[in-house]
Design a protein around this motif. Structure first.
Motif, short mmCIF file in Angstrom:
data_model
loop_
_atom_site.label_atom_id
_atom_site.label_comp_id
_atom_site.label_asym_id
_atom_site.label_seq_id
_atom_site.Cartn_x
_atom_site.Cartn_y
_atom_site.Cartn_z
N UNK A 168 12.58 -4.64 -1.20
CA UNK A 168 11.62 -4.02 -2.11
C UNK A 168 10.19 -4.08 -1.59
N UNK A 169 9.75 -5.26 -1.17
CA UNK A 169 8.37 -5.41 -0.70
C UNK A 169 8.17 -4.67 0.61
N UNK A 170 9.12 -4.78 1.53
CA UNK A 170 8.99 -4.09 2.81
C UNK A 170 8.94 -2.58 2.61
N UNK A 171 9.78 -2.06 1.71
CA UNK A 171 9.79 -0.62 1.43
C UNK A 171 8.45 -0.19 0.82
N UNK A 172 7.94 -0.99 -0.11
CA UNK A 172 6.66 -0.66 -0.74
C UNK A 172 5.52 -0.74 0.28
N UNK A 173 5.59 -1.72 1.18
CA UNK A 173 4.55 -1.86 2.20
C UNK A 173 4.51 -0.64 3.11
N UNK A 174 5.67 -0.09 3.41
CA UNK A 174 5.72 1.13 4.23
C UNK A 174 5.06 2.30 3.50
N UNK A 175 5.22 2.33 2.16
CA UNK A 175 4.61 3.39 1.36
C UNK A 175 3.12 3.19 1.20
N UNK A 176 2.70 1.93 1.10
CA UNK A 176 1.28 1.61 0.96
C UNK A 176 0.77 1.86 -0.44
N UNK A 177 -0.53 1.76 -0.58
CA UNK A 177 -1.20 2.06 -1.84
C UNK A 177 -0.94 1.06 -2.95
N UNK A 178 -1.05 1.53 -4.18
CA UNK A 178 -0.92 0.65 -5.35
C UNK A 178 0.50 0.10 -5.51
N UNK A 179 1.50 0.87 -5.06
CA UNK A 179 2.88 0.38 -5.14
C UNK A 179 3.03 -0.86 -4.28
N UNK A 180 2.50 -0.83 -3.09
CA UNK A 180 2.57 -1.99 -2.20
C UNK A 180 1.82 -3.16 -2.80
N UNK A 181 0.64 -2.90 -3.33
CA UNK A 181 -0.16 -3.97 -3.95
C UNK A 181 0.61 -4.62 -5.09
N UNK A 182 1.27 -3.81 -5.91
CA UNK A 182 2.02 -4.32 -7.06
C UNK A 182 3.21 -5.17 -6.61
N UNK A 183 3.96 -4.70 -5.63
CA UNK A 183 5.12 -5.45 -5.15
C UNK A 183 4.71 -6.78 -4.51
N UNK A 184 3.63 -6.76 -3.78
CA UNK A 184 3.14 -8.01 -3.17
C UNK A 184 2.68 -8.97 -4.26
#
Length: 97
Positions: A68-84
């Protein structure tokens, strides 16, 4: 309708087995209390059940980070921030428990 796959999907059966084992340990602890078992023996079993649940938690966290976090990090933006942020809070809860 698209079905979302969670990070633990590949480990689901192993996680369920561990949870069933922990459930059995907790039932055994309750039985020990009912039977007035010596305190230290009960505490030993509580420690084992706690360790079993911690193992499940760490597996879920590892799967969450890897998927989940790795996928969100690839997408970047607020989604990545939220998952982290979610992962960081989960780690904090595990450390405090």
């Amino acid at each position: 309708m698209e079905q979302h796959s969670h990070g633990y999907a590949e480990d689901k059966q192993a996680i369920l087995r561990r949870l069933k084992r922990a459930e059995g340990q907790v039932r055994g602890i309750a039985r020990m209390v009912e039977e007035d078992t010596y305190c230290i023996d009960i505490l030993t079993q509580v420690s084992a059940a706690t360790k079993a649940l911690e193992t499940v938690a760490l597996q879920l966290l590892d799967d969450h980070l890897a998927h989940c976090v790795a996928e969100a990090a690839r997408s970047g933006g607020t989604v990545a921030d939220e998952k982290i942020r979610e992962a960081s809070e989960a780690i904090g809860r595990l450390v405090r428990s």
